[in-house]
Design a protein around this motif. Structure first.
Motif, PDB file in Angstrom:
ATOM      1  N   ARG A   1       0.838  -1.209   0.000  1.00 52.15           N
ATOM      2  CA  ARG A   1       0.000   0.000   0.000  1.00 52.15           C
ATOM      3  C   ARG A   1       0.868   1.253   0.000  1.00 52.15           C
ATOM      4  O   ARG A   1       0.571   2.225  -0.693  1.00 52.15           O
ATOM      5  CB  ARG A   1      -0.933   0.001   1.219  1.00 52.15           C
TER       6      ARG A   1
ATOM      7  N   LEU B   1       2.334   1.761  -3.547  1.00 53.66           N
ATOM      8  CA  LEU B   1       1.380   2.066  -4.618  1.00 53.66           C
ATOM      9  C   LEU B   1       0.579   3.334  -4.377  1.00 53.66           C
ATOM     10  O   LEU B   1      -0.069   3.838  -5.299  1.00 53.66           O
ATOM     11  CB  LEU B   1       0.417   0.881  -4.803  1.00 53.66           C
TER      12      LEU B   1
ATOM     13  N   ILE C   1      -1.499   5.777  -7.119  1.00 55.52           N
ATOM     14  CA  ILE C   1      -2.958   5.793  -6.972  1.00 55.52           C
ATOM     15  C   ILE C   1      -3.447   7.229  -6.773  1.00 55.52           C
ATOM     16  O   ILE C   1      -4.425   7.664  -7.397  1.00 55.52           O
ATOM     17  CB  ILE C   1      -3.394   4.898  -5.800  1.00 55.52           C
ATOM     18  N   ASN C   2      -2.760   7.970  -5.912  1.00 59.43           N
ATOM     19  CA  ASN C   2      -3.145   9.371  -5.679  1.00 59.43           C
ATOM     20  C   ASN C   2      -2.995  10.203  -6.946  1.00 59.43           C
ATOM     21  O   ASN C   2      -3.843  11.053  -7.247  1.00 59.43           O
ATOM     22  CB  ASN C   2      -2.288   9.968  -4.562  1.00 59.43           C
TER      23      ASN C   2
ATOM     24  N   ALA D   1      -5.794   9.496  -9.282  1.00 60.02           N
ATOM     25  CA  ALA D   1      -7.070   9.981  -8.773  1.00 60.02           C
ATOM     26  C   ALA D   1      -7.280  11.468  -9.038  1.00 60.02           C
ATOM     27  O   ALA D   1      -8.416  11.921  -9.228  1.00 60.02           O
ATOM     28  CB  ALA D   1      -7.173   9.694  -7.271  1.00 60.02           C
TER      29      ALA D   1
ATOM     30  N   ALA E   1       0.914   2.293 -13.556  1.00 58.86           N
ATOM     31  CA  ALA E   1       0.289   1.611 -12.422  1.00 58.86           C
ATOM     32  C   ALA E   1       0.613   0.121 -12.427  1.00 58.86           C
ATOM     33  O   ALA E   1       0.915  -0.473 -11.376  1.00 58.86           O
ATOM     34  CB  ALA E   1      -1.225   1.825 -12.455  1.00 58.86           C
TER      35      ALA E   1
END
Length: 270
Positions: free
Chosen positions: A190, A193, A197-198, A201, A237
């Motif tokens: 977590r 990644l 991910i942020n 987003a 990603a």
């Protein structure tokens, strides 16, 4: 669209120096605040300028000769330097060559494989090694994967070191090594990644990603720029995800022997 609207505004050395003055000002204030980062900030900025100008000169030559060998050599150099950066960012490092080898091999398997797939199956350039596509794509994937891998490894080794008593207690009561570190693995992945991910987003809402911005400045249509950026972010990603998982798995293999005993002697504190 007029011809002038397609031209890129040229930035002179004086304008670049003006931007540099902002970094000098920031360095001064961080020094006054005793943050301890002024030196690294200025050195990193200087390295960035020198490295980018050198790369620009090299790319001009590579674009002219249009041959796969220089592209492959540059890709290998990028990979080796990224591996060194991953190794140098760890507080608790795996002893020996593995400190370097784990990050390098995980990025090779993930970033290189994903980049080649994207160039061949998605972008479909006439030659997959076309430097106009291959070098920027691999560079973006390697840069982001390097961050994800280094964060994942650092969080994993730090948590293993800090929770060593808990891990050994769980091993004593009969749990497997995988069960004993399952929560640490999840937390590490977590951590690795979360940046990508942020970034995905907020893309297009809070920020315009670099490749999209560059293409728009170069005169390409926003629609084409968006399509390229979507593909790049998805490839990034995937590269970050697989790279982080491979790296953490390899580190965990080094920290447990064949009898599933925790081997903290494999770690060295930076």
């Amino acid at each position: 669209m007029t011809a002038s609207s397609q031209e890129i505004i040229s930035l002179s050395n004086e304008r670049i120096c003006l931007a540099g003055l902002l970094i000098v000002a920031l360095g001064f204030f961080t020094w006054k605040a005793d943050l301890g980062i002024a030196k690294s900030l200025l050195i990193s900025s200087l390295r960035m300028v020198i490295q980018l100008f050198l790369v620009g000169l090299i790319l001009v030559y590579i674009f002219e000769i249009d041959h796969p060998l220089p592209v492959i050599l540059i890709a290998l150099v990028m990979l080796l330097v990224a591996g060194k950066e991953v190794s140098s960012r760890q507080k608790y490092k795996i002893k020996g060559f593995w400190s370097y080898g784990i990050g390098t091999s995980s990025m090779f398997v993930s970033s290189f494989a994903v980049s080649v797939f994207g160039l061949i199956a998605i972008i479909k350039a006439e030659n997959w090694w076309d430097p106009r596509y291959a070098i920027p794509v691999l560079g973006m994937l390697l840069g982001n994967t390097m961050t994800a891998v280094s964060l994942s490894i650092d969080r994993f080794t730090t948590n293993v070191w800090n929770d060593r008593d808990t891990i050994e207690a769980r091993l004593i009561i009969g749990e497997t090594a995988n069960d004993a570190i399952k929560d640490i693995v999840k937390d590490s992945l977590r951590s690795g990644l979360m940046p990508v991910i942020n970034s995905m987003a907020i893309a297009g809402v809070v920020s315009l990603p670099g490749m999209m911005t560059g293409q728009i400045l170069a005169g390409n249509s926003p629609d084409d720029a968006v399509r390229y950026q979507v593909v790049i972010w998805l490839l990034i990603a995937v590269g970050c995800g697989f790279g982080s998982m491979i790296a953490v798995k390899m580190v965990s293999k080094k920290l447990f022997d064949e009898r599933e005993r925790l081997r903290l002697d494999q770690l060295t504190v930076k």
